[in-house]
Design a protein around this motif. Structure first.
Motif, PDB file in Angstrom:
ATOM      1  N   ILE A 288       0.844  -1.190   0.000  1.00 37.53           N
ATOM      2  CA  ILE A 288       0.000   0.000   0.000  1.00 37.53           C
ATOM      3  C   ILE A 288       0.883   1.245   0.000  1.00 37.53           C
ATOM      4  N   ASP A 289       0.714   2.094  -1.018  1.00 35.13           N
ATOM      5  CA  ASP A 289       1.455   3.362  -1.070  1.00 35.13           C
ATOM      6  C   ASP A 289       0.789   4.425  -0.208  1.00 35.13           C
ATOM      7  N   GLN A 290      -0.555   4.429  -0.236  1.00 32.69           N
ATOM      8  CA  GLN A 290      -1.272   5.430   0.551  1.00 32.69           C
ATOM      9  C   GLN A 290      -2.493   4.803   1.217  1.00 32.69           C
ATOM     10  N   ALA A 291      -2.599   5.054   2.523  1.00 38.22           N
ATOM     11  CA  ALA A 291      -3.819   4.725   3.255  1.00 38.22           C
ATOM     12  C   ALA A 291      -4.547   6.039   3.479  1.00 38.22           C
ATOM     13  N   TYR A 292      -5.865   6.038   3.219  1.00 35.56           N
ATOM     14  CA  TYR A 292      -6.608   7.299   3.224  1.00 35.56           C
ATOM     15  C   TYR A 292      -7.889   7.106   4.027  1.00 35.56           C
ATOM     16  N   LEU A 293      -8.011   7.841   5.111  1.00 36.18           N
ATOM     17  CA  LEU A 293      -9.184   7.737   5.981  1.00 36.18           C
ATOM     18  C   LEU A 293      -9.926   9.063   5.932  1.00 36.18           C
ATOM     19  N   GLY A 294     -11.151   9.043   5.424  1.00 35.89           N
ATOM     20  CA  GLY A 294     -11.907  10.289   5.345  1.00 35.89           C
ATOM     21  C   GLY A 294     -13.180  10.102   4.565  1.00 35.89           C
ATOM     22  N   SER A 295     -13.831  11.221   4.218  1.00 36.85           N
ATOM     23  CA  SER A 295     -15.038  11.296   3.395  1.00 36.85           C
ATOM     24  C   SER A 295     -16.309  11.182   4.235  1.00 36.85           C
ATOM     25  N   CYS A 356     -14.086  17.175   1.437  1.00 39.12           N
ATOM     26  CA  CYS A 356     -14.097  15.990   0.577  1.00 39.12           C
ATOM     27  C   CYS A 356     -12.689  15.588   0.142  1.00 39.12           C
ATOM     28  N   ALA A 357     -11.803  16.577   0.000  1.00 41.61           N
ATOM     29  CA  ALA A 357     -10.396  16.339  -0.316  1.00 41.61           C
ATOM     30  C   ALA A 357     -10.231  15.380  -1.499  1.00 41.61           C
ATOM     31  N   ALA A 358      -9.351  14.385  -1.366  1.00 38.00           N
ATOM     32  CA  ALA A 358      -9.009  13.543  -2.521  1.00 38.00           C
ATOM     33  C   ALA A 358     -10.088  12.545  -2.893  1.00 38.00           C
ATOM     34  N   CYS A 359     -11.172  12.469  -2.135  1.00 40.14           N
ATOM     35  CA  CYS A 359     -12.233  11.507  -2.454  1.00 40.14           C
ATOM     36  C   CYS A 359     -12.766  11.721  -3.867  1.00 40.14           C
ATOM     37  N   LEU A 360     -12.786  12.970  -4.322  1.00 39.07           N
ATOM     38  CA  LEU A 360     -13.278  13.228  -5.682  1.00 39.07           C
ATOM     39  C   LEU A 360     -12.151  13.483  -6.664  1.00 39.07           C
ATOM     40  N   GLY A 361     -10.902  13.242  -6.253  1.00 40.27           N
ATOM     41  CA  GLY A 361      -9.798  13.247  -7.196  1.00 40.27           C
ATOM     42  C   GLY A 361      -9.338  14.600  -7.674  1.00 40.27           C
ATOM     43  N   THR A 362      -9.339  15.603  -6.790  1.00 38.27           N
ATOM     44  CA  THR A 362      -8.880  16.915  -7.228  1.00 38.27           C
ATOM     45  C   THR A 362      -7.719  17.471  -6.409  1.00 38.27           C
ATOM     46  N   HIS A 363      -7.661  17.154  -5.136  1.00 37.86           N
ATOM     47  CA  HIS A 363      -6.591  17.742  -4.309  1.00 37.86           C
ATOM     48  C   HIS A 363      -6.442  16.999  -2.980  1.00 37.86           C
ATOM     49  N   ARG A 379     -15.926   5.168  -3.485  1.00 31.34           N
ATOM     50  CA  ARG A 379     -15.839   4.809  -4.903  1.00 31.34           C
ATOM     51  C   ARG A 379     -14.398   4.465  -5.278  1.00 31.34           C
ATOM     52  N   ASN A 380     -14.248   3.511  -6.194  1.00 36.06           N
ATOM     53  CA  ASN A 380     -12.899   3.060  -6.543  1.00 36.06           C
ATOM     54  C   ASN A 380     -12.696   2.888  -8.039  1.00 36.06           C
ATOM     55  N   PHE A 381     -13.513   3.610  -8.849  1.00 37.20           N
ATOM     56  CA  PHE A 381     -13.321   3.482 -10.291  1.00 37.20           C
ATOM     57  C   PHE A 381     -12.042   4.197 -10.724  1.00 37.20           C
ATOM     58  N   PRO A 382     -11.509   3.871 -11.914  1.00 38.31           N
ATOM     59  CA  PRO A 382     -10.219   4.453 -12.337  1.00 38.31           C
ATOM     60  C   PRO A 382     -10.267   5.980 -12.348  1.00 38.31           C
ATOM     61  N   GLY A 383      -9.277   6.593 -11.724  1.00 41.96           N
ATOM     62  CA  GLY A 383      -9.178   8.047 -11.711  1.00 41.96           C
ATOM     63  C   GLY A 383      -9.927   8.725 -10.585  1.00 41.96           C
ATOM     64  N   ARG A 384     -10.627   7.979  -9.766  1.00 36.95           N
ATOM     65  CA  ARG A 384     -11.437   8.595  -8.710  1.00 36.95           C
ATOM     66  C   ARG A 384     -10.586   9.431  -7.751  1.00 36.95           C
ATOM     67  N   MET A 385      -9.391   8.948  -7.438  1.00 38.67           N
ATOM     68  CA  MET A 385      -8.556   9.670  -6.469  1.00 38.67           C
ATOM     69  C   MET A 385      -7.238  10.134  -7.083  1.00 38.67           C
ATOM     70  N   GLY A 386      -7.164  10.163  -8.408  1.00 35.58           N
ATOM     71  CA  GLY A 386      -5.919  10.595  -9.029  1.00 35.58           C
ATOM     72  C   GLY A 386      -5.735   9.933 -10.383  1.00 35.58           C
TER      73      GLY A 386
END
Length: 416
Positions: A288-295, A356-363, A379-386
């Motif tokens: 795992i490169d990044q663990a992300y807790l939020g949203s 919302c931060a990175a949950c929508l893939g912008t910052h 959500r985990n579709f391609p590009g959702r978080m980057g």
């Protein structure tokens, strides 16, 4: 009738409604977030000058909080000016957090109301016995102009979770398991009621996670019958009168399914669909490169507390980042008061501002090509978080925190 139907009938000024009927309802709370500047444009294009009732409109600057581009800053400026011009006092600026958590914190989510927000996860408010649903800019503009919106009375289905969840397994695991079994299109334009004995053991935080994720099976709205847990939460926050509706004993659901959760194992939604669900054990050892807790799904104080428990006195793995995004200012303050923030920062976690931060893939926590992230989001579709070539696994707060600790997917029940 079902409690939801009674609610809708009352707001439509009718004695009863039936499935499929088109009705026009009074909306109690209309929310707009900073992704939907078009709402204001549509309001004026329709000839609007003053909103129908400013006290029933709430503005959220949560998706880009604070603004990270000049365009976002300009958009937020227009939202603020609209509120000032229209006499809208409920401007939730960049310090407040995600719309759904903010409504709960401030006692603006309660039984018997209709909540409509330009956000698909407005189903979250079913945790309070409300009818919450997301709409686009044009529909919301109509509410601004008239205070009302049309709805098609949805079919109502019921999902029962029976038994008490094992230690280290959470509501997020239960709903992922259900979505995996039923499919992401199981409840399209239907209302989902959650029932079963599992609910007796769930906090409001976990009930919100269940209702939030009903969006991921296509639900129009969700519902949990208010009980003592609901009342205890509302007692401290809601000051206005409200009405609790009850479903008639002879009501017939369009469908009803049950899951026994007593031996449920930690679950993961693997890339790249929320219904691509497996026992977490199948991925143990994946770096795992990044663990992300939020949203709005998994960024509440209870979730941060679980992470603090797992990382107390320990360190985040050397080649893994742990990003934590409190769902609201209220959540951040509670996490600070309980010592969770200090524990997690000392462990090497990075806190960013509520929103919302990175949950929508912008910052604030984007992931790069080839990286793998495990997250409590929805959500985990391609590009959702980057980058579209990154991989996203959805899991419980415990699964995310344990992965942050070890730098790879591990069984979180071993760390509780």
């Amino acid at each position: 009738m079902h409690a939801i139907e009674k609610l809708l009938a009352k707001k439509a000024g009718k004695a009863s409604v039936k499935t499929g009927e088109i009705i026009n309802c009074e909306v109690d709370m209309a929310g707009i977030n900073d992704l939907y500047l078009q709402t204001l444009r549509s309001f004026f294009e329709m000839g609007g000058t003053k909103v129908y009732d400013p006290s029933r409109v709430i503005m959220f600057l949560d998706h880009y909080a604070p603004a990270s581009t000049i365009t976002q800053a300009a958009n937020q400026k227009q939202f603020r000016e609209f509120c000032w011009d229209q006499g809208i006092d409920l401007l939730m600026d960049i310090d407040q957090g995600v719309c759904h958590q903010v409504l709960a914190d401030k006692g603006l989510a309660y039984p018997g109301e209709i909540v409509v927000i330009t956000d698909s996860h407005t189903t979250t408010h079913g945790a309070f016995g409300a009818f919450g649903t997301g709409v686009g800019a044009t529909d919301l503009a109509i509410i601004l102009a008239t205070g009302k919106l049309w709805f098609r009375v949805p079919e109502i289905i019921k999902i029962n979770f029976e038994g008490k969840l094992p230690k280290g397994v959470y509501a997020k695991d239960a709903i992922l398991h259900a979505i995996g079994a039923l499919g992401a299109d199981y409840a399209v334009y239907k209302a989902v009621e959650f029932g079963g004995s599992m609910l007796e053991h769930l906090s409001i935080s976990e009930r919100m996670a269940l209702c939030n994720m009903s969006t991921e099976m296509g639900a129009k709205a969700s519902y949990i019958q208010p009980d003592a847990v609901t009342m205890a939460f509302l007692k401290e926050r809601v000051t206005r009168p409200y009405e609790i509706y009850h479903t008639d004993a002879d009501f017939k659901y369009a469908d009803e399914v049950s899951f026994d959760v007593r031996e449920l194992k930690p679950q993961l939604a693997a890339p790249s669909s929320v219904d691509n669900v497996y026992d977490l054990s199948q991925f143990i050892g994946r770096h795992i490169d990044q663990a992300y807790l939020g949203s709005c799904t998994g960024g509440r104080a209870d979730d941060i507390g679980i992470a603090a428990h797992i990382l107390q006195g320990k360190k985040v793995a050397p080649r893994t980042r742990f990003v934590i995004v409190p769902a609201s200012k209220g959540v951040l303050l509670e996490a600070m008061e309980k010592g969770y923030v200090k524990t997690l920062i000392e462990a090497g976690a990075t806190f960013v501002t509520p929103g919302c931060a990175a949950c929508l893939g912008t910052h604030e926590g984007m992931i790069a090509s080839g990286e793998t992230c495990i997250t409590t989001t929805n959500r985990n579709f391609p590009g959702r978080m980057g980058d579209t070539k990154a991989e996203i696994f959805l899991g419980s707060p415990a699964a995310v925190a344990a992965a942050a600790l070890m730098g790879e997917i591990v069984d979180p029940t071993l760390y509780m």
